[in-house]
Design an enzyme around this catalytic site. Structure first.
Site, PDB file in Angstrom:
ATOM      1  N   HIS A  31      -7.628  -3.078  -3.956  1.00 38.11           N
ATOM      2  CA  HIS A  31      -6.331  -2.660  -3.435  1.00 38.11           C
ATOM      3  C   HIS A  31      -5.479  -3.824  -2.946  1.00 38.11           C
ATOM      4  O   HIS A  31      -5.965  -4.704  -2.275  1.00 38.11           O
ATOM      5  CB  HIS A  31      -6.544  -1.661  -2.301  1.00 38.11           C
ATOM      6  CG  HIS A  31      -5.300  -1.048  -1.782  1.00 38.11           C
ATOM      7  ND1 HIS A  31      -4.385  -0.417  -2.602  1.00 38.11           N
ATOM      8  CD2 HIS A  31      -4.806  -0.963  -0.516  1.00 38.11           C
ATOM      9  CE1 HIS A  31      -3.394   0.051  -1.854  1.00 38.11           C
ATOM     10  NE2 HIS A  31      -3.617  -0.279  -0.597  1.00 38.11           N
ATOM     11  N   SER A  52       0.826  -1.189   0.000  1.00 38.73           N
ATOM     12  CA  SER A  52       0.000   0.000   0.000  1.00 38.73           C
ATOM     13  C   SER A  52       0.874   1.258   0.000  1.00 38.73           C
ATOM     14  O   SER A  52       1.745   1.395  -0.851  1.00 38.73           O
ATOM     15  CB  SER A  52      -0.952  -0.050   1.203  1.00 38.73           C
ATOM     16  OG  SER A  52      -1.941   0.945   1.108  1.00 38.73           O
ATOM     17  N   ASP A  78      -8.078  -1.208  -8.158  1.00 40.12           N
ATOM     18  CA  ASP A  78      -7.628  -0.473  -6.968  1.00 40.12           C
ATOM     19  C   ASP A  78      -8.198   0.943  -6.976  1.00 40.12           C
ATOM     20  O   ASP A  78      -8.031   1.696  -7.938  1.00 40.12           O
ATOM     21  CB  ASP A  78      -6.095  -0.422  -6.938  1.00 40.12           C
ATOM     22  CG  ASP A  78      -5.543   0.074  -5.607  1.00 40.12           C
ATOM     23  OD1 ASP A  78      -6.284   0.725  -4.851  1.00 40.12           O
ATOM     24  OD2 ASP A  78      -4.361  -0.209  -5.329  1.00 40.12           O
TER      25      ASP A  78
END
Length: 400
Positions: free
Chosen positions: A382, A259, A354
């Site tokens: 994501h 991330s 995402d």
């Protein structure tokens, strides 16, 4: 992607995800299912604990933006009850039960300070979460150990602190005569070194030691959040320490970043190419994440809370407006020329849908410099889950 679309996720820009309607919609529509399965952001947690907390929050009829102290306070009574029960189990030498209860409490404190530490109560939740994780983590196999690493490359004039706090787990078979490969676990915006037990377990099972460290602007990272090159100094200090440990193989140091941490993974694969044999950037951003249009839309999409505000805070801005105006010029890896530097082996993996960091940011790096390894999970959101984890473990296994 349609020829007229600026982002693969463009169709989501004009929608508001249902979980943004209220705390009840967040819990019942988005979070309770992953909590029951013990997956992000609920590793080590128990859905029964969170049901109690969210019953309280739902009774308060909270809607976004959630006041961070009011929100965080609801988690403390349940977490404290678990801590007290864990302490009794520990006194009775039932270490397995004590560990599980302490880790359940740590999971509650994690969501209490989610997504970033930005108020007195969220800071308290972070400190309490670390305390309970350390208490429970010492009974893991292998145990979780805390080390304070000197930040040898710190620049006080640029706002760096002088120590780096890391959690370390080392396979039992590691020794000076048989050193083991290392995964440097680069944490994210809301997931810190207390938050990856199950993933670290899997890396340990596969023979790696794991060193977990937060990124600038989060957790206990001493790196200046506003200085684009502060992470380079932090990773240099961490890698010096890793290479000095006799039980670690200095020729087999990998990094796994996720991330927001994936942004730093892409960067370190280039800034520390001579010290890292391989890097994973899972769901990372690099350039388009700072696009004004993306920042304007991201609060309504996949992320549970106001993401733009959290990222602005993490990168050291006083407002979303200032972040939107300045961040791309200051932090873009594309505009800084990072991608034209030498690069270690780099694996870019994400879901095509995402809505936190645009999939375009996982495409940009392989349009520059040396060949990259890429795996996009069609239709996934994501970081590419469900489905991405096995690819990450198998790819890193090449470098043991």
């Amino acid at each position: 992607m349609a020829a007229t679309s600026r982002f693969w996720a463009q169709e989501s820009f004009e929608k508001v995800a249902p979980h943004h309607a209220s705390i009840q919609a967040l819990w019942e529509g988005k979070w309770r299912a992953p909590c029951a399965m013990g997956i992000y952001p609920f590793p080590d947690g128990d859905v029964r604990d969170f049901d109690k907390v969210f019953d309280t929050l739902i009774e308060m009829n909270m809607t976004e933006p959630y006041d961070p102290d009011t929100y965080a306070s609801a988690f403390f009574p349940v977490a404290e009850e678990l801590e007290a029960t864990a302490s009794k189990a520990e006194a009775n030498q039932d270490t397995a039960l004590a560990s599980a209860l302490y880790l359940r409490a740590a999971a509650l404190y994690r969501i209490a300070r989610f997504p970033v530490i930005r108020s007195p109560k969220t800071l308290e939740a972070w400190e309490r979460g670390k305390e309970t994780y350390v208490k429970g983590g010492k009974y893991l196999t292998p145990p979780n150990l805390e080390f304070i690493i000197p930040h040898s490359y710190a620049s006080a004039s640029d706002g760096d602190g002088d120590t780096i706090r890391a959690y370390v787990r080392i396979p039992g078979h590691a020794s000076k005569s048989s050193p083991v490969p290392v995964v440097l676990f680069v944490c994210g915006l809301d997931a810190y070194r207390t938050d990856f037990t199950s993933r670290i377990d899997e890396h340990i099972r596969r023979g790696f030691a794991v060193v977990s460290v937060e990124i600038p602007g989060t957790g206990d990272s001493p790196a200046s959040r506003q200085d684009p090159v502060s992470p380079d100094r932090q990773w240099s200090s961490v890698l010096d320490w890793v290479e000095a440990q006799e039980m670690f193989d200095p020729t087999k140091i990998c990094a796994r970043s996720m991330s927001t941490g994936g942004y730093y993974g892409m960067r370190m694969a280039h800034t520390h190419a001579d010290r890292l044999v391989a890097v994973v950037s899972q769901g990372g951003g690099c350039h388009r994440m700072f696009d004004k249009e993306w920042i304007k839309a991201q609060d309504k999409m996949e992320y549970p809370y106001a993401l733009a505000e959290a990222l602005a805070h993490k990168f050291g801005y006083d407002s979303v407006e200032a972040y939107s105006e300045d961040a791309q010029a200051r932090f873009s890896l594309l505009e800084s020329g990072i991608f034209d530097k030498p690069c270690s082996r780099l694996f870019l993996i994400n879901g095509t849908k995402d809505e936190i960091f645009p999939i375009e940011d996982s495409i940009i790096p392989f349009q520059h410099g040396r060949v990259k390894d890429v795996r996009f999970i069609e239709g996934a959101y994501h970081i590419g889950n469900p489905g991405a984890e096995s690819y990450v473990y198998d790819w890193l296994d090449q470098f043991k």
